[in-house]
Design an enzyme around this catalytic site. Structure first.
Site, PDB file in Angstrom:
ATOM      1  N   ASP A   1      15.764 -11.433 -27.588  1.00 56.89           N
ATOM      2  CA  ASP A   1      16.169 -10.110 -27.119  1.00 56.89           C
ATOM      3  C   ASP A   1      15.283  -9.062 -27.796  1.00 56.89           C
ATOM      4  OD1 ASP A   1      18.112  -8.159 -25.850  1.00 56.89           O
ATOM      5  OD2 ASP A   1      18.380  -7.642 -27.948  1.00 56.89           O
TER       6      ASP A   1
ATOM      7  N   GLU B   1      13.519 -11.797 -21.839  1.00 57.44           N
ATOM      8  CA  GLU B   1      14.031 -10.826 -20.884  1.00 57.44           C
ATOM      9  C   GLU B   1      12.885  -9.988 -20.330  1.00 57.44           C
ATOM     10  OE1 GLU B   1      16.564  -7.823 -22.537  1.00 57.44           O
ATOM     11  OE2 GLU B   1      15.454  -7.732 -24.415  1.00 57.44           O
TER      12      GLU B   1
ATOM     13  N   ASP C   1      22.832  -7.916 -30.264  1.00 58.98           N
ATOM     14  CA  ASP C   1      21.532  -8.527 -30.001  1.00 58.98           C
ATOM     15  C   ASP C   1      21.614 -10.049 -29.951  1.00 58.98           C
ATOM     16  OD1 ASP C   1      20.395  -6.011 -29.896  1.00 58.98           O
ATOM     17  OD2 ASP C   1      19.842  -5.999 -32.015  1.00 58.98           O
TER      18      ASP C   1
END
Length: 265
Positions: free
Chosen positions: A1, A85, A166
């Protein structure tokens, strides 16, 4: 992340902080800009001040690039499967400007994909609109309260699990990346869905394969312990399989051969 407070947070709760090289050199940048603004345009002193400023910007870019390559090599040496991501960098620059540019998310993502292709690590990018921060990694409940970026920890109202923002997002990214890659956890290894039992390579001891028929970068597989309720996975790193050429890339990879697994970032 990816994050603004922590550069990278992994699904195994590891964190990587960015040195923020532009921030480190901000005083020098401002000083050289002031010097340049006092010179007469077109003069020799003006061109000299321009060169000094350009040299500083080039040094900052080179420092950031070197750190990104080093970090990318470390990640592909530790993990055989990486989920990432997808971010809207332009929109983030409108909100947080200089810090986003200093992090260089897009550049790092490209470097990581390139390095991974060289050593056989699989990198999967999930969709931009996947709600990784809102989903509970334990039960799948969608909690709208995490849209507020000030919420760093939250408790799932459905199952009561307490999440770090996170780390929870990283675990959701990993689960989604495995789904996109059509992978499942079976018998201590990652295999494609529907793959016959005879075609599966079982994770074994930490010795690289001596099969003379194996060539190239080989097949790296991670052996890990999975505790899962179909949503949540926890892993430990273990040795790799396959043969590697003893050239520069192979040597860099062999240095981390005993620390392979999967991670979501």
């Amino acid at each position: 992340d990816f994050g603004l407070k922590t550069y990278l947070t992994g699904s195994d709760e590891t964190t990587i902080e960015s040195p923020e090289f532009f921030k480190q050199n901000l005083k020098a940048v401002k000083r050289l800009h002031r010097i340049l603004s006092r010179k007469q345009k077109g003069s020799a002193n003006y061109r000299r001040a321009q060169r000094d400023l350009a040299r500083l910007y080039r040094r900052i870019a080179n420092q950031r690039l070197a750190w990104q390559w080093k970090t990318a090599w470390k990640l592909v040496g530790d993990f055989a499967f990486i989920g990432l991501e997808t971010l809207n960098i332009k929109a983030m620059q409108c909100l947080w400007g200089r810090k986003v540019s200093d992090y260089g998310f897009s550049e790092f993502s490209s470097i990581l994909s390139y390095v991974a292709s060289k050593v056989g690590t699989q990198v999967v990018h999930i969709g931009q609109w996947f709600a990784s921060s809102q989903l509970c990694s334990a039960c799948g409940f969608k909690f709208e309260g995490t849209k507020d970026l000030n919420v760093r920890q939250w408790t799932c109202p459905h199952c009561g699990a307490v999440h770090d923002r996170d780390v929870n997002a990283a675990r959701n990214i990993l689960a989604e990346a495995l789904r996109i890659a059509d992978r499942v956890v079976t018998g201590g290894t990652i295999v494609r869905q529907g793959e016959p039992e005879s075609d599966r390579r079982k994770s074994a001891s930490g010795v690289r394969s001596k099969n003379p028929q194996s060539s190239g970068w080989g097949v790296r597989q991670s052996c890990f312990s999975a505790v899962t309720n179909l949503r949540r996975l926890e892993f430990f790193r273990a040795p790799m399989l396959g043969t590697l050429p003893r050239n520069r890339l192979g040597h860099r990879l062999c240095q981390g051969a005993g620390k392979l697994g999967i991670i979501g970032l």
